[in-house]
Scaffold this active site. Structure first.
Site, PDB file in Angstrom:
ATOM      1  N   HIS A  83       0.818  -1.216   0.000  1.00 59.46           N
ATOM      2  CA  HIS A  83       0.000   0.000   0.000  1.00 59.46           C
ATOM      3  C   HIS A  83       0.848   1.261   0.000  1.00 59.46           C
ATOM      4  CE1 HIS A  83       0.345  -0.338   4.534  1.00 59.46           C
ATOM      5  NE2 HIS A  83       0.445   0.976   4.406  1.00 59.46           N
ATOM      6  N   ASP A 136       0.131  -7.753   1.625  1.00 53.88           N
ATOM      7  CA  ASP A 136       0.589  -6.358   1.633  1.00 53.88           C
ATOM      8  C   ASP A 136       2.118  -6.265   1.635  1.00 53.88           C
ATOM      9  OD1 ASP A 136       0.618  -3.616   1.791  1.00 53.88           O
ATOM     10  OD2 ASP A 136      -0.016  -3.517   3.890  1.00 53.88           O
ATOM     11  N   SER A 233       4.466   2.163   8.007  1.00 50.77           N
ATOM     12  CA  SER A 233       4.149   1.082   7.083  1.00 50.77           C
ATOM     13  C   SER A 233       5.383   0.563   6.365  1.00 50.77           C
ATOM     14  CB  SER A 233       3.150   1.565   6.035  1.00 50.77           C
ATOM     15  OG  SER A 233       1.871   1.674   6.577  1.00 50.77           O
TER      16      SER A 233
END
Length: 285
Positions: A83, A136, A233
């Site tokens: 992402h 992810d 992230s």
């Protein structure tokens, strides 16, 4: 239950004040000197495989363009979250971001220490599911190699580092309170690998994302207070000296009953055939 968020900056961070404007789910209160959320400052020499993903064109120079974190798993290869390379985060495809780079060997993002290395190629897992948050991960290839000492080993399936109760560390430059407070220097938080049942209960899949133990790993503290947060992230979750997870998603930051969810590294190794993913499935820049 509030909607969860993936833990990347969701819009350009052009000014320091812009961080406070990024919408976040509310987090449990933490101390004013908390870092990563309930963590502490570290020098990058303690985790030389931790790199900052950066683009000044997209995110400004306030924090050297940092917007996500990555992990060096070979001298020329960095893992990060899928992402992080989405159009929602970057505003365009990664190959169109002219100055996409990784910052290595730098604790303070605005210091002159370390190197900024251009990203030569990128590959985003095509099986990434933005609804469940499964799969992810993405692979970045670098224009020049890192030192061999800046690489961390990946934990394979069956490694005891994945067992519930195992102490772990998560690293990043992300939000330290859950309220848009972004530091310049690297932080870490001590967490524990948590039972899959705890994350299944927290994230059953009714609009908040779905916890899938085959491809995800649950970590944090039962009582909350220590966690990754927005801007972390793609960062490393490390246990027993090996990489076991990549920061992926969760509801809030450091909230009791809502642990952090990480992409399980053993599943990346199993599904991709690691070297094939690095060599044969990237988009050269």
């Amino acid at each position: 239950m509030r909607r969860p968020f993936v833990r990347a900056l969701a819009r350009p961070l052009v000014l320091a004040a812009a961080a406070a404007a990024i919408p976040l789910a509310s987090a449990a209160p933490v101390a004013a000197d908390s870092v990563v959320v309930g963590g502490f400052p570290v020098d990058v020499s303690d985790s030389p495989w931790t790199v900052a993903l950066a683009s000044r064109d997209r995110f400004g120079g306030t924090r050297a363009g940092q917007f996500c974190v990555g992990v060096a798993v070979s001298r020329s290869t960095v893992l990060t979250a899928a992402h992080c390379l989405s159009k929602e985060v970057l505003g365009e495809a990664p190959e169109q971001v002219r100055d996409l780079s990784v910052i290595t060997g730098r604790t303070d993002l605005l210091s002159g220490r370390g190197q900024e290395i251009r990203v030569r190629g990128s590959w985003v897992n095509p099986a990434y599911d933005g609804v469940t948050n499964a799969g992810d991960f993405a692979v970045l290839s670098l224009a020049q190699p890192l030192p061999a000492s800046a690489v961390i080993a990946m934990a394979r399936a069956g490694d005891p580092a994945y067992l519930p109760g195992t102490p772990a560390l998560v690293y990043g430059w992300g939000d330290v309170t859950g309220a848009g407070d972004y530091p310049r220097s690297l932080r870490a938080a001590r967490v524990h690998v948590l039972p899959d049942a705890m994350c299944r209960q927290a994230y059953p899949g009714s609009g908040e994302g779905r916890y899938m133990p085959a491809s995800m790993i649950c970590a944090g503290e039962r009582e909350g207070g220590r966690d990754a947060c927005q801007g972390d992230s793609g960062g490393p979750l490390v246990a027993q000296g090996r990489l076991i997870g990549l920061v992926s998603w969760g509801t809030g930051c450091g909230r009791a009953g809502n642990p952090g969810v990480y992409t399980r590294v053993s599943e990346i190794l199993r599904t991709m055939g690691w070297r094939a993913a690095v060599r044969g499935h990237r988009t050269d820049r």
